[in-house]
Design a protein around this motif. Structure first.
Motif, mmCIF file in Angstrom:
data_model
loop_
_atom_site.group_PDB
_atom_site.id
_atom_site.type_symbol
_atom_site.label_atom_id
_atom_site.label_comp_id
_atom_site.label_asym_id
_atom_site.label_seq_id
_atom_site.Cartn_x
_atom_site.Cartn_y
_atom_site.Cartn_z
ATOM 1 N N UNK A 56 11.945 -8.796 -7.676
ATOM 2 C CA UNK A 56 11.281 -8.043 -8.745
ATOM 3 C C UNK A 56 10.091 -7.233 -8.246
ATOM 4 N N UNK A 57 9.362 -7.790 -7.282
ATOM 5 C CA UNK A 57 8.104 -7.162 -6.905
ATOM 6 C C UNK A 57 7.707 -7.583 -5.492
ATOM 7 N N UNK A 58 7.035 -6.662 -4.799
ATOM 8 C CA UNK A 58 6.493 -6.962 -3.473
ATOM 9 C C UNK A 58 4.977 -6.784 -3.530
ATOM 10 N N UNK A 59 4.249 -7.828 -3.123
ATOM 11 C CA UNK A 59 2.796 -7.729 -3.045
ATOM 12 C C UNK A 59 2.387 -7.854 -1.576
ATOM 13 N N UNK B 38 5.139 -0.055 -4.679
ATOM 14 C CA UNK B 38 6.180 0.601 -5.472
ATOM 15 C C UNK B 38 7.392 0.914 -4.599
ATOM 16 N N UNK B 39 7.136 1.198 -3.333
ATOM 17 C CA UNK B 39 8.208 1.461 -2.366
ATOM 18 C C UNK B 39 8.000 0.535 -1.173
ATOM 19 N N UNK C 293 13.780 -4.489 -6.836
ATOM 20 C CA UNK C 293 14.951 -4.307 -7.686
ATOM 21 C C UNK C 293 16.262 -4.664 -7.021
ATOM 22 N N UNK C 294 16.226 -4.916 -5.710
ATOM 23 C CA UNK C 294 17.458 -5.208 -4.974
ATOM 24 C C UNK C 294 17.945 -6.628 -5.258
ATOM 25 N N UNK C 295 19.265 -6.799 -5.289
ATOM 26 C CA UNK C 295 19.885 -8.119 -5.422
ATOM 27 C C UNK C 295 20.673 -8.403 -4.149
#
Length: 430
Positions: A240-243, A156-157, A210-212
């Protein structure tokens, strides 16, 4: 049918074939029955035009191509069988005579399998080479096992790190214009995998959910799309997402969870035994490769270039199939690795030539030493396949026979294995 075979070059010859006039007549009859169904002549229903009227109106010559399609495959196959040649490429057919009431005469220029002049292949001296297993090898194996059982968690962070899976949208631009194939949505990219062109993945490190961001990369000079080769590109990225992979703790509980062992020490001992088995296999493979390479080096073969091209075709087909299994489109692979099919084929060329030479030499040694698998060995191999596939032996036999009635492929594989073992048995460790 009469056949004559004459060599005109080392691996090229000409088949001269004469097909009896009665077979030509029969083929013309079959061709007429096919063609007449599509012909319309005033006063006759379609498909009911008499033969003499058809020939007087259109000429018998219009049947020749269809008749040749009927005659040539069978005649060529029979000629190859009669002369006992082994073609390695499609023949170049030259029709000498095709006429109603007369024999068919044709020539076929054929490239055949080359003759192999064997050199020394017995008593090869193989330098002894050890394949030691160390504690470090066991720790590396354990670390790989740990990674394979890592839990994938969604962050999430935090920021993208090497090894993370980044879910991104991207669109690429060159000179301000979007280019074809340079965009995707929801693409999962493992950072550090080298999937994309150099510099792309590194610039995603540090991004947050969320960063562009815009990144700049340069296409390789030899990029397969010439309009992009050497060009600087700007990619607009949205993360969009980091796993991230969360590694389990290496302890007794880990050993219990992923194996039949109760303690980590027992798991390590098992890993050590498996690594030792692999080391023994590597040594066996090393000896086999050494004796094969020596036999190939000492043999003389005038190799037809088409055999190398055919092997490259086979290697390319295998590679594309592997990509398909991984869900990677071939065009996308080329684009993001910056390579071309021509470049890939050229990189495969040396290996393809080695594979063809090796196959020919082993085949020649098997013939020279009268090496053939026994029926018992064939039965034993089918039994092993059945056990490996966890299937009934009779069912495996039926499946194999369905596509290879005489088990020729399986027998050839066993023959090559026996030939390699023969070379190993004849060699000396020094």
């Amino acid at each position: 049918m009469t056949v004559k075979w004459e060599k005109i070059e080392n691996n090229v010859g000409v088949l001269e074939v004469e097909v009896d006039a009665d077979k030509v007549s029969s083929a013309l009859d079959q061709a007429f029955k096919k063609v007449v169904k599509t012909v319309t002549v005033p006063g006759f229903r379609k498909g009911k035009v008499p033969r003499f009227i058809f020939e007087s109106r259109f000429g018998v010559e219009v049947l020749y191509n269809d008749a040749l399609d009927i005659l040539l495959p069978e005649a060529y196959t029979s000629a190859v069988k009669e002369t006992q040649i082994e073609p390695v490429d499609r023949p170049e057919i030259d029709i000498i005579q095709m006429e109603k009431g007369k024999p068919l005469l044709f020539k076929a220029k054929v490239t055949v399998k080359p003759e192999v002049k064997l050199g020394a292949y017995k008593g090869v001296e193989v330098p002894n080479k050890e394949f030691p297993v160390t504690a470090e090898d066991v720790e590396k194996e354990l670390a790989e096992l740990q990674k394979s059982h890592a839990e994938i968690i969604v962050l999430e962070d935090g920021e993208v790190q090497s090894g993370d899976l980044a879910i991104i949208d991207f669109e690429g631009f060159v000179d301000g214009e979007a280019f074809e194939g340079g965009q995707a949505e929801g693409y999962q990219l493992e950072i550090g995998s080298g999937t994309f062109i150099p510099g792309f993945e590194d610039q995603l490190i540090g991004m947050k959910k969320g960063e562009e961001k815009e990144i700049k990369v340069t296409f390789p000079e030899e990029y397969h799309v010439t309009s992009l080769a050497g060009k600087e590109a700007v990619f607009k990225i949205k993360l969009h997402e980091i796993k991230r992979k969360q590694l389990p703790v290496l302890d007794d509980e880990f050993a219990k969870d992923i194996s039949e062992f109760e303690t980590l020490d027992e798991l390590k001992a098992d890993l050590e035994n498996k690594i030792k088995e692999r080391a023994e296999h590597e040594k066996k493979h090393y000896i086999e490769e050494t004796v094969i390479d020596e036999a190939v080096k000492n043999a003389e073969i005038d190799l037809p270039p088409v055999m190398i091209e055919n092997e490259i075709d086979s290697m390319m087909a295998d590679f594309k199939q592997r990509l398909q299994f991984q869900g990677i489109p071939y065009d996308m692979y080329l684009q993001f690795t910056g390579t071309t099919e021509e470049k890939m084929r050229e990189e495969m060329r040396d290996n393809a030539e080695k594979r063809v030479r090796t196959s020919l030499v082993l085949e020649a040694i098997a013939a020279a030493e009268n090496i053939e698998p026994t029926e018992e060995e064939v039965d034993e191999e089918i039994k092993k396949i059945a056990e490996s596939a966890k299937m009934e032996e009779d069912r495996v036999r039926q499946l194999l026979q369905a596509r290879d009635p005489n088990f020729l492929g399986l027998k050839n594989e066993l023959k090559i294995r026996k030939t390699v073992q023969f070379l190993v048995d004849q060699s000396k460790l020094v």
